[in-house]
Design a protein around this motif. Structure first.
Motif, PDB file in Angstrom:
ATOM      1  N   LYS A 231       0.829  -1.194   0.000  1.00 35.81           N
ATOM      2  CA  LYS A 231       0.000   0.000   0.000  1.00 35.81           C
ATOM      3  C   LYS A 231       0.866   1.248   0.000  1.00 35.81           C
ATOM      4  O   LYS A 231       2.015   1.238   0.438  1.00 35.81           O
ATOM      5  N   ASN A 232       0.291   2.326  -0.537  1.00 31.98           N
ATOM      6  CA  ASN A 232       0.992   3.598  -0.471  1.00 31.98           C
ATOM      7  C   ASN A 232       1.076   4.043   0.989  1.00 31.98           C
ATOM      8  O   ASN A 232       0.086   3.983   1.721  1.00 31.98           O
ATOM      9  N   VAL A 233       2.250   4.462   1.402  1.00 35.61           N
ATOM     10  CA  VAL A 233       2.436   4.909   2.785  1.00 35.61           C
ATOM     11  C   VAL A 233       2.805   6.384   2.780  1.00 35.61           C
ATOM     12  O   VAL A 233       3.341   6.907   1.807  1.00 35.61           O
ATOM     13  N   LYS A 234       2.492   7.041   3.882  1.00 41.47           N
ATOM     14  CA  LYS A 234       2.768   8.472   3.961  1.00 41.47           C
ATOM     15  C   LYS A 234       4.123   8.711   4.613  1.00 41.47           C
ATOM     16  O   LYS A 234       4.595   7.904   5.421  1.00 41.47           O
ATOM     17  N   GLY A 235       4.735   9.819   4.248  1.00 43.14           N
ATOM     18  CA  GLY A 235       5.966  10.205   4.913  1.00 43.14           C
ATOM     19  C   GLY A 235       5.652  10.846   6.255  1.00 43.14           C
ATOM     20  O   GLY A 235       4.664  11.567   6.401  1.00 43.14           O
ATOM     21  N   PRO A 236       6.450  10.604   7.275  1.00 41.32           N
ATOM     22  CA  PRO A 236       6.159  11.126   8.611  1.00 41.32           C
ATOM     23  C   PRO A 236       6.617  12.564   8.769  1.00 41.32           C
ATOM     24  O   PRO A 236       7.505  13.037   8.058  1.00 41.32           O
ATOM     25  N   MET A 237       6.009  13.282   9.714  1.00 37.65           N
ATOM     26  CA  MET A 237       6.617  14.538  10.132  1.00 37.65           C
ATOM     27  C   MET A 237       7.812  14.189  11.023  1.00 37.65           C
ATOM     28  O   MET A 237       7.774  13.196  11.756  1.00 37.65           O
ATOM     29  N   VAL A 238       8.855  14.964  10.900  1.00 36.60           N
ATOM     30  CA  VAL A 238      10.052  14.747  11.707  1.00 36.60           C
ATOM     31  C   VAL A 238      10.078  15.807  12.804  1.00 36.60           C
ATOM     32  O   VAL A 238      10.008  17.012  12.520  1.00 36.60           O
ATOM     33  N   ALA A 239      10.124  15.365  14.046  1.00 38.03           N
ATOM     34  CA  ALA A 239      10.073  16.279  15.187  1.00 38.03           C
ATOM     35  C   ALA A 239      11.329  16.122  16.036  1.00 38.03           C
ATOM     36  O   ALA A 239      11.797  15.004  16.262  1.00 38.03           O
TER      37      ALA A 239
END
Length: 317
Positions: A231-239
């Protein structure tokens, strides 16, 4: 193939066994890449149990698509899982402070040493390239699906971590991290490793679990270990730590939240209140000090002065 990686004789003729499930292609070429999935360091964190089950189930459903080696260690602290505790029963030690362990040590140290040896270099396979240590959160907080790693391994680990379909990658200063955790010790020894956390203790969040499993298969595709559909996955926000705000209670009582994890809040917005159940009064109104996203919210309502109520990541105050 089910293998026992550690075996310890206990009292009353009982035997403690730590097992893994090795999933390999039908035809071994000798060039396979290898990942390891670890869970069960803490007996009250059950999210990893679901993830291990679902990864195994999906691979078995389409076994011909597997091109690499996947080692799954679902319960590396079985005594704690039986007792439903965070610490090893009897010794009351935190297993995630005992790595790399010692063969001559007590149960926890011996098990830690066996696990380290097997992940780094098992007898019949390549060294693990990437290890994911799967946790839930604790009893008190509900948390978004996140990856945690140290800033001194970002360049090495981020290419893997960014594929795992998490909401956030939280980068911690390495100067604040103590040695003794599985991930810390594996990174020291050349195995790219990180921790994932989500939901809370004693619970399984299937939605978060399925998202992480989708990410694991996306990572396997990226590593040329899986030929099946992903499945297409989203890129995470980096904190980073300086972007994370902790909200702690100034009173005692019962916390009643107004928001949930993933919600965006504005500075000054009410996110909950602390109430006194005896008098029926509001002890404290909790407002967000900044605009951002709620990454954690208090799940266990009984609180004392100083209890962590929420974490918010964002910029504007």
């Amino acid at each position: 193939m089910i293998e026992t990686i550690a075996r310890v004789n206990l009292m009353v003729n009982e035997v403690l066994k730590i097992k893994k499930n090795r999933l390999t292609p039908d035809v071994i070429t000798g060039n396979e890449r290898r990942i390891s999935l670890v869970s069960g360091i803490y007996g009250d964190e059950l999210q990893g149990q679901y993830v291990c089950y679902e990864v195994t189930r999906r691979i078995k459903e389409d076994y011909k698509s597997l091109k690499g080696i996947v080692d799954i260690y679902p319960a590396i602290n079985p005594l704690a899982m039986e007792a439903k505790t965070r610490e090893i029963p009897g010794s009351e030690l935190d297993m995630n402070e005992l790595f790399p362990g010692a063969k001559s040590g007590a149960i926890g140290e011996y098990a830690a040493s066996c696990l380290m040896d097997d992940i780094i270099s098992s007898n019949d396979g390549p060294k693990t390239e990437f290890c994911l240590d799967i946790h839930g959160s604790n009893l008190y907080l509900d948390e978004i699906l996140q990856i945690r790693l140290n800033d001194d391994v970002v360049d090495k680990v981020m290419p893997y971590a960014s594929k795992l379909n998490s909401d956030m990658v939280w980068v911690h200063p390495s100067t604040q991290v103590k040695g003794g955790s599985l991930v810390y010790e594996l990174n020291k020894r050349g195995v790219a490793s990180c921790v994932t956390e989500s939901c809370s203790a004693y619970r399984i969040d299937q939605n978060a679990g399925n998202r992480l499993v989708d990410g694991i298969f996306a990572l396997m595709k990226f590593m040329d270990m899986w030929d099946g559909e992903v499945k297409n996955v989203k890129g995470p926000m980096v904190a980073y730590d300086n972007q994370m705000t902790y909200i702690n209670s100034e009173t005692s009582g019962i916390f009643i939240p107004n928001v949930k994890i993933h919600e965006r809040v504005d500075a000054g917005m009410k996110i909950g209140k602390v109430v006194d159940v005896l008098t029926g009064s509001d002890q404290e109104v909790i407002v967000s000090p900044k605009t951002g996203v709620v990454t954690a919210i208090r799940d266990y309502p009984s609180i004392e002065v100083g209890s962590l109520l929420a974490r918010i990541v964002g910029g504007e105050s």
